[in-house]
Write an enzyme that holds these catalytic residues in place. Structure first.
Site, PDB file in Angstrom:
ATOM      1  N   ARG A   1       0.817  -0.931  -0.055  1.00 30.13           N
ATOM      2  CA  ARG A   1      -0.238   0.088  -0.006  1.00 30.13           C
ATOM      3  C   ARG A   1       0.939   1.144   0.185  1.00 30.13           C
ATOM      4  O   ARG A   1       1.919   1.414   0.210  1.00 30.13           O
ATOM      5  CB  ARG A   1      -0.710   0.006   1.221  1.00 30.13           C
ATOM      6  CG  ARG A   1      -2.198  -0.737   1.070  1.00 30.13           C
ATOM      7  CD  ARG A   1      -2.944  -0.830   2.018  1.00 30.13           C
ATOM      8  NE  ARG A   1      -2.298  -1.259   3.333  1.00 30.13           N
ATOM      9  CZ  ARG A   1      -1.822  -0.599   4.235  1.00 30.13           C
ATOM     10  NH1 ARG A   1      -2.132   0.817   4.237  1.00 30.13           N
ATOM     11  NH2 ARG A   1      -1.375  -1.168   5.309  1.00 30.13           N
TER      12      ARG A   1
ATOM     13  N   LYS B   1      -8.372  -2.412   1.539  1.00 31.01           N
ATOM     14  CA  LYS B   1      -8.202  -1.547   2.643  1.00 31.01           C
ATOM     15  C   LYS B   1      -8.917  -0.488   2.489  1.00 31.01           C
ATOM     16  O   LYS B   1      -9.363   0.403   3.240  1.00 31.01           O
ATOM     17  CB  LYS B   1      -6.528  -1.470   2.937  1.00 31.01           C
ATOM     18  CG  LYS B   1      -6.218  -2.824   3.599  1.00 31.01           C
ATOM     19  CD  LYS B   1      -6.347  -2.738   5.224  1.00 31.01           C
ATOM     20  CE  LYS B   1      -6.428  -4.126   5.718  1.00 31.01           C
ATOM     21  NZ  LYS B   1      -5.176  -4.820   6.112  1.00 31.01           N
TER      22      LYS B   1
ATOM     23  N   HIS C   1      -9.726  -3.687  13.102  1.00 35.96           N
ATOM     24  CA  HIS C   1      -8.622  -4.488  12.093  1.00 35.96           C
ATOM     25  C   HIS C   1      -8.283  -5.593  13.091  1.00 35.96           C
ATOM     26  O   HIS C   1      -7.265  -5.861  13.642  1.00 35.96           O
ATOM     27  CB  HIS C   1      -7.605  -3.673  12.063  1.00 35.96           C
ATOM     28  CG  HIS C   1      -6.742  -3.868  11.195  1.00 35.96           C
ATOM     29  ND1 HIS C   1      -5.192  -3.609  11.306  1.00 35.96           N
ATOM     30  CD2 HIS C   1      -6.805  -4.883  10.051  1.00 35.96           C
ATOM     31  CE1 HIS C   1      -4.309  -4.182  10.077  1.00 35.96           C
ATOM     32  NE2 HIS C   1      -5.283  -4.931   9.432  1.00 35.96           N
TER      33      HIS C   1
ATOM     34  N   SER D   1       0.068  -5.428  10.419  1.00 32.77           N
ATOM     35  CA  SER D   1       0.565  -6.426   9.359  1.00 32.77           C
ATOM     36  C   SER D   1       1.727  -7.141   9.818  1.00 32.77           C
ATOM     37  O   SER D   1       2.769  -6.705  10.474  1.00 32.77           O
ATOM     38  CB  SER D   1       1.185  -5.429   7.978  1.00 32.77           C
ATOM     39  OG  SER D   1       0.992  -6.289   7.046  1.00 32.77           O
TER      40      SER D   1
ATOM     41  N   LYS E   1      -2.535 -12.187  12.828  1.00 35.31           N
ATOM     42  CA  LYS E   1      -3.901 -12.194  12.608  1.00 35.31           C
ATOM     43  C   LYS E   1      -4.541 -13.323  11.559  1.00 35.31           C
ATOM     44  O   LYS E   1      -5.387 -14.153  12.068  1.00 35.31           O
ATOM     45  CB  LYS E   1      -4.625 -10.855  11.899  1.00 35.31           C
ATOM     46  CG  LYS E   1      -4.266  -9.608  12.624  1.00 35.31           C
ATOM     47  CD  LYS E   1      -5.150  -8.321  12.158  1.00 35.31           C
ATOM     48  CE  LYS E   1      -4.580  -8.085  10.745  1.00 35.31           C
ATOM     49  NZ  LYS E   1      -3.047  -7.524  10.833  1.00 35.31           N
ATOM     50  N   THR E   2      -3.963 -13.466  10.257  1.00 29.50           N
ATOM     51  CA  THR E   2      -4.325 -14.279   9.380  1.00 29.50           C
ATOM     52  C   THR E   2      -4.074 -15.713   9.943  1.00 29.50           C
ATOM     53  O   THR E   2      -4.578 -16.708  10.018  1.00 29.50           O
ATOM     54  CB  THR E   2      -4.005 -14.123   8.073  1.00 29.50           C
ATOM     55  OG1 THR E   2      -4.399 -12.881   7.659  1.00 29.50           O
ATOM     56  CG2 THR E   2      -4.332 -14.963   7.042  1.00 29.50           C
TER      57      THR E   2
ATOM     58  N   ASP F   1      -9.293 -10.493   9.051  1.00 29.62           N
ATOM     59  CA  ASP F   1      -8.554  -9.174   8.816  1.00 29.62           C
ATOM     60  C   ASP F   1      -9.817  -7.832   9.278  1.00 29.62           C
ATOM     61  O   ASP F   1      -9.544  -6.950   9.832  1.00 29.62           O
ATOM     62  CB  ASP F   1      -8.142  -8.877   7.461  1.00 29.62           C
ATOM     63  CG  ASP F   1      -7.266  -7.828   7.378  1.00 29.62           C
ATOM     64  OD1 ASP F   1      -6.372  -7.748   8.228  1.00 29.62           O
ATOM     65  OD2 ASP F   1      -7.280  -6.866   6.611  1.00 29.62           O
TER      66      ASP F   1
ATOM     67  N   ARG G   1       1.562 -12.751  -1.683  1.00 30.63           N
ATOM     68  CA  ARG G   1       0.139 -12.779  -1.168  1.00 30.63           C
ATOM     69  C   ARG G   1      -0.941 -13.799  -2.027  1.00 30.63           C
ATOM     70  O   ARG G   1      -0.490 -13.918  -2.978  1.00 30.63           O
ATOM     71  CB  ARG G   1      -0.568 -11.343  -1.108  1.00 30.63           C
ATOM     72  CG  ARG G   1       0.014 -10.279  -0.236  1.00 30.63           C
ATOM     73  CD  ARG G   1      -0.455 -10.298   1.260  1.00 30.63           C
ATOM     74  NE  ARG G   1      -0.001  -9.309   1.999  1.00 30.63           N
ATOM     75  CZ  ARG G   1      -0.644  -8.824   2.865  1.00 30.63           C
ATOM     76  NH1 ARG G   1      -1.746  -9.367   3.721  1.00 30.63           N
ATOM     77  NH2 ARG G   1       0.017  -7.699   3.585  1.00 30.63           N
TER      78      ARG G   1
HETATM   79  N1  LIG Z   1       5.068 -17.157  16.514  1.00 30.16           N
HETATM   80  C1  LIG Z   1       4.421 -16.618  15.370  1.00 30.16           C
HETATM   81  N2  LIG Z   1       2.950 -16.379  15.348  1.00 30.16           N
HETATM   82  C2  LIG Z   1       2.531 -15.798  14.507  1.00 30.16           C
HETATM   83  N3  LIG Z   1       3.082 -15.786  13.086  1.00 30.16           N
HETATM   84  C3  LIG Z   1       4.320 -16.199  12.835  1.00 30.16           C
HETATM   85  C4  LIG Z   1       5.071 -16.600  14.174  1.00 30.16           C
HETATM   86  N4  LIG Z   1       6.321 -16.973  13.500  1.00 30.16           N
HETATM   87  C5  LIG Z   1       6.430 -16.831  12.278  1.00 30.16           C
HETATM   88  N5  LIG Z   1       5.196 -16.176  12.082  1.00 30.16           N
HETATM   89  C6  LIG Z   1       4.817 -15.751  10.598  1.00 30.16           C
HETATM   90  O1  LIG Z   1       4.433 -14.424  10.510  1.00 30.16           O
HETATM   91  C7  LIG Z   1       3.600 -14.190   9.684  1.00 30.16           C
HETATM   92  C8  LIG Z   1       2.329 -13.715  10.048  1.00 30.16           C
HETATM   93  O2  LIG Z   1       1.643 -12.820   9.329  1.00 30.16           O
HETATM   94  P1  LIG Z   1       0.056 -12.570   9.025  1.00 30.16           P
HETATM   95  O3  LIG Z   1      -0.671 -13.853   9.784  1.00 30.16           O
HETATM   96  O4  LIG Z   1      -0.204 -12.652   7.671  1.00 30.16           O
HETATM   97  O5  LIG Z   1      -0.232 -11.353   9.891  1.00 30.16           O
HETATM   98  P2  LIG Z   1      -1.527 -10.261   9.615  1.00 30.16           P
HETATM   99  O6  LIG Z   1      -2.374 -11.142   9.217  1.00 30.16           O
HETATM  100  O7  LIG Z   1      -1.533  -9.785  11.123  1.00 30.16           O
HETATM  101  O8  LIG Z   1      -1.017  -9.167   8.658  1.00 30.16           O
HETATM  102  C9  LIG Z   1       3.237 -15.530   8.788  1.00 30.16           C
HETATM  103  O9  LIG Z   1       4.077 -15.575   7.962  1.00 30.16           O
HETATM  104  C10 LIG Z   1       3.759 -16.517   9.808  1.00 30.16           C
HETATM  105  O10 LIG Z   1       3.985 -17.592   9.186  1.00 30.16           O
HETATM  106  C1  LIG Z   2      -3.540  -6.004   3.361  1.00 29.88           C
HETATM  107  C2  LIG Z   2      -2.984  -5.616   4.286  1.00 29.88           C
HETATM  108  O1  LIG Z   2      -3.140  -6.235   5.402  1.00 29.88           O
HETATM  109  P1  LIG Z   2      -2.467  -7.197   6.405  1.00 29.88           P
HETATM  110  O2  LIG Z   2      -0.963  -7.010   6.080  1.00 29.88           O
HETATM  111  O3  LIG Z   2      -2.832  -6.784   7.791  1.00 29.88           O
HETATM  112  O4  LIG Z   2      -3.045  -8.608   5.977  1.00 29.88           O
HETATM  113  C3  LIG Z   2      -2.040  -4.531   4.096  1.00 29.88           C
HETATM  114  O5  LIG Z   2      -1.763  -3.841   5.026  1.00 29.88           O
HETATM  115  O6  LIG Z   2      -2.023  -4.159   2.589  1.00 29.88           O
HETATM  116 MN   LIG Z   3      -3.742 -10.605   7.301  1.00 30.91          MN
END
Ligand SMILES: Nc1ncnc2c1ncn2[C@@H]1O[C@H](COP(=O)(O)OP(=O)(O)O)[C@@H](O)[C@H]1O
Ligand SMILES: C=C(OP(=O)(O)O)C(=O)O
Ligand SMILES: [Mn+2]
Ligand SMILES: [Ca+2]
Length: 675
Positions: free
Chosen positions: A193, A338, A357, A375, A379-380, A394, A459
């Site tokens: 973004r 977003k 969020h 980010s 979360k995911t 999200d 992604r």
């Molecule tokens: N202990 C942990 N807890 C959560 N995620 C972790 C951990 N260690 C490594 N990771 C990695 O960190 C990243 C977390 O990203 P994601 O779940 O997409 O975050 P968000 O959705 O909040 O943006 C993933 O690639 C995941 O595999």
């Molecule tokens: C899609 C997004 O959110 P997130 O990294 O929390 O998944 C972003 O920040 O562009």
């Molecule tokens: Mn996410």
């Protein structure tokens, strides 16, 4: 080609007089002549077509009409009449749809919208589905006064995933099918973004309603400049051979559902939003009517740098009064998702609904957990849990009815994705899924998830039902646990802490995470980020508005707050290691089951966090970061450094009242680090 028999010096000869089998030549093909002298290859039934075009026209049939045919008994004539009535009703609705799309695409300086026609301009007549051809496949406005009105704008309306694949592969560079069936795409120069290029129209209404000024994500623009950019986007879109239009919904709570229209130039964008927004049923689509909000995505076309307020060739412009968003100069699809989230952060609080969020999932007994975090904090990853039902990864709403997902899909990071550690996300990357900016083998089309050659931010966008235990519809009761995720690359926050309400609010407003700095120049200091409400880039009102609503809801529904560090342990980035995902999952399991609520706790120095002494499946020594650092002095120094950053960040909030009385504000101020 005949092969060389090797005995005639390489010269090819063909002796017609050799008969059935030439001495050294090829066997002559013997055909059996029928009585009338015509040859037959009659091993199977004949195709029911006289020409290739006719054959192709047989392949596709018209989709079933959506207007239910009223019971007309068994009588042939009555049934035929009912079919005709249903068909006529369909035609009227189709015409209204095209009229509505023409209105969306209208220039504001010309009197009418463009002539719109449904379907691919490249589609040959022979490919038109057989049987019925709609009478109202196109729409021509009454008046036409410009050159652009002489041409049709071809509209590809709510195409299916398969149709969008074909469009992407045929017309968009960098679109390929990967070995698992996902569509690999490139988002161009922007792979993330562009928050500094986001503009929000400041008019009489938004002037008072929105959060402006220092710290706010809302950088102002005026109405006139918005219209200049809107016109630029609309003219660009109408100049194309074809545009994609998606009519979809946001928010699974039927009482607060929002209708969105996305007009875009790329099949990739249309497929992304198909996956990410809620997909209407054919019946819902037919009665869609006028959208509540429209996105004009002209991301392949830059904004004009001579336009007021423009500081780069990228501009993402939000006009809440017109209910429109314009995207110029970035193809990163996350801007659309977003951008709409920002809109919800405005519309929902007006209805006393809190927009969040956060990820969200639910146990088999109906216990709901929220996962807040910036980010990359998890979360995911953590809301996608094989033992629980996924409500969303999200964006959510918390209303009097409970929680609801805003979206219809998930947007997972793929860097270093592992089949073993994250099987549900891995398996969701199949036909229909958009894979952005990944690198794959040119022949096998196998994706190398460790490859960050294009970007670190690779992604996957997939419909939520690609996760086997998705909760459809994506709604649930009031949350029991509110988990704040921080990826602390300093390595001083405990893997888990139980928070009281004031601490929960303090950390929610702070919105801390620290990620590792760019890896190009070797190891650097972790970079602390504070983002109010764990999503400062998307909030439209002052953070304390959302914070007060969260406090009120948590109190009313008795939710417990937790702070979970998914970042470093045993030292900062470079010395320690990221906490192992299986350990974090065990911690989260203990929160969900309720066992952690009843554990024994001690309190940490400086941050005053309550930390458990033992958790099943997690080595006890890692629960207190002080134990894991070999260099104790360095630990204390880093801890104080981070506490100082928290304090400094919170200064701006100290003068704000949170909620109705000052008591909560004072408690929140006292809930930060003490040193
Ligand atoms: N202990 C942990 N807890 C959560 N995620 C972790 C951990 N260690 C490594 N990771 C990695 O960190 C990243 C977390 O990203 P994601 O779940 O997409 O975050 P968000 O959705 O909040 O943006 C993933 O690639 C995941 O595999
Ligand atoms: C899609 C997004 O959110 P997130 O990294 O929390 O998944 C972003 O920040 O562009
Ligand atoms: Mn996410
Ligand atoms: Ca119908």
């Amino acid at each position: 080609m005949a092969s060389n028999d090797g005995n005639n010096n390489g010269e090819f000869s063909f002796n017609a007089n050799l008969g059935v089998v030439g001495r050294k030549g090829l066997a002559k093909i013997q055909t059996h002549k029928s009585k009338n002298g015509i040859c037959h290859d009659d091993s199977g039934p004949a195709v029911k077509a006289q020409t290739i075009d006719e054959l192709h026209s047989l392949q596709k049939k018209k989709s079933a009409p959506t207007t239910p045919i009223k019971d007309a008994g068994q009588g042939g004539a009555a049934f035929a009449a009912a079919v005709a009535v249903a068909q006529a009703a369909d035609d009227v609705k189709q015409r209204q749809q095209l009229q509505s799309i023409s209105a969306s695409l209208a220039s504001l300086t010309r009197e009418t919208g463009p002539k719109v026609v449904r379907g691919d301009p490249a589609r040959k007549a022979s490919e038109t589905p057989k049987a019925h051809v709609g009478h109202h496949d196109y729409f021509t406005p009454e008046l036409s006064i410009s050159d652009s009105a002489l041409k049709f704008t071809h509209v590809l309306y709510n195409l299916s995933q398969a149709e969008l694949y074909e469009q992407a592969i045929k017309y968009e560079h960098g679109s390929f099918i990967t070995s698992s069936g996902a569509l690999a795409t490139l988002s161009g120069a922007k792979t993330g973004r562009s928050p500094r290029d986001k503009r929000v129209v400041r008019d009489e209404t938004t002037e008072d309603e929105l959060w402006w000024g220092k710290g706010s994500p809302n950088i102002e623009m005026d109405e006139q400049t918005f219209l200049v950019n809107r016109e630029r986007a609309v003219d660009y879109l109408n100049s194309l051979d074809k545009v994609f239009v998606n009519d979809q919904f946001l928010n699974w709570d039927p009482e607060h559902r929002i209708k969105v229209r996305i007009v875009s130039a790329r099949a990739y964008h249309s497929l992304f939003m198909h996956n990410m927004c809620i997909r209407p049923t054919p019946e819902e689509l037919e009665d869609f009517g006028t959208p509540d909000f429209t996105i004009y995505n002209a991301g392949m076309f830059p904004c004009n740098r001579y336009t007021h307020y423009m500081t780069s060739s990228t501009s993402i412009d939000l006009n809440l009064s017109r209910r429109e968003m314009v995207i110029l100069g970035t193809q990163y699809a996350g801007e659309m998702k977003k951008g709409l989230f920002s809109v919800m952060h405005y519309l929902m609080p007006k209805r006393q609904i809190l927009s969040l969020h956060s990820g969200c999932n639910m146990g088999k007994d109906g216990d709901v957990a929220l996962f807040f975090g910036l980010s990359g904090t998890g979360k995911t990853t953590l809301s996608t849990d094989h033992n629980r039902l996924l409500i969303g990864d999200d964006e959510h709403c918390w209303s009097e009815n409970g929680v609801s997902n805003i979206e219809g899909g998930c947007y997972a990071k793929c860097i270093d994705l592992s089949r073993v550690k994250e099987p549900d996300i891995w398996n969701a990357i199949k036909f229909g899924t958009v894979l952005e900016n990944v690198v794959f083998d040119e022949h096998t089309r196998e994706v190398d998830y460790t490859d960050n050659s294009v970007t670190e931010n690779t992604r996957a966008a997939y419909p939520i039902e690609y996760i086997p235990n998705a909760k459809i519809p994506c709604v649930g009761p009031h949350p029991k646990n509110v988990i704040l995720l921080a990826c602390d690359a300093f390595g001083v926050l405990p893997p888990v802490s139980k928070l009281n309400l004031a601490q929960t609010m303090y950390h929610f407003i702070s919105g801390y995470t620290a990620l590792v700095a760019g890896t190009e120049d070797g190891i650097k200091e972790p970079q602390a980020t504070f983002s109010a409400c764990f999503g400062a880039a998307f909030i439209m009102l002052h953070p304390t508005k959302y914070a007060a609503m969260l406090a009120e809801k948590m109190k009313k529904h008795g939710a417990t707050g937790w702070l979970v560090n998914t970042g470093w342990s045993g030292g900062s980035y470079g010395v320690g290691n990221r906490i192992k995902l299986p350990y974090t999952r065990k911690i989260i399991d203990a929160i969900h089951s309720g066992s952690l609520l009843n554990a024994n706790y001690t309190t940490t120095e400086v941050f005053g966090l309550e930390i458990p002494t033992a958790i099943e499946g997690v080595p006890s020594e890692i629960l207190d970061p002080a134990n894991t650092w070999s260099d104790k002095a360095s630990h204390k120094e880093t801890l104080l450094k981070l506490a100082g950053l928290f304090k400094k960040n919170f200064e701006v909030f100290a003068s704000y009242k949170i909620g109705k009385d000052n008591k909560l504000t004072e408690e929140i101020l006292a809930a930060g680090p003490n040193f």
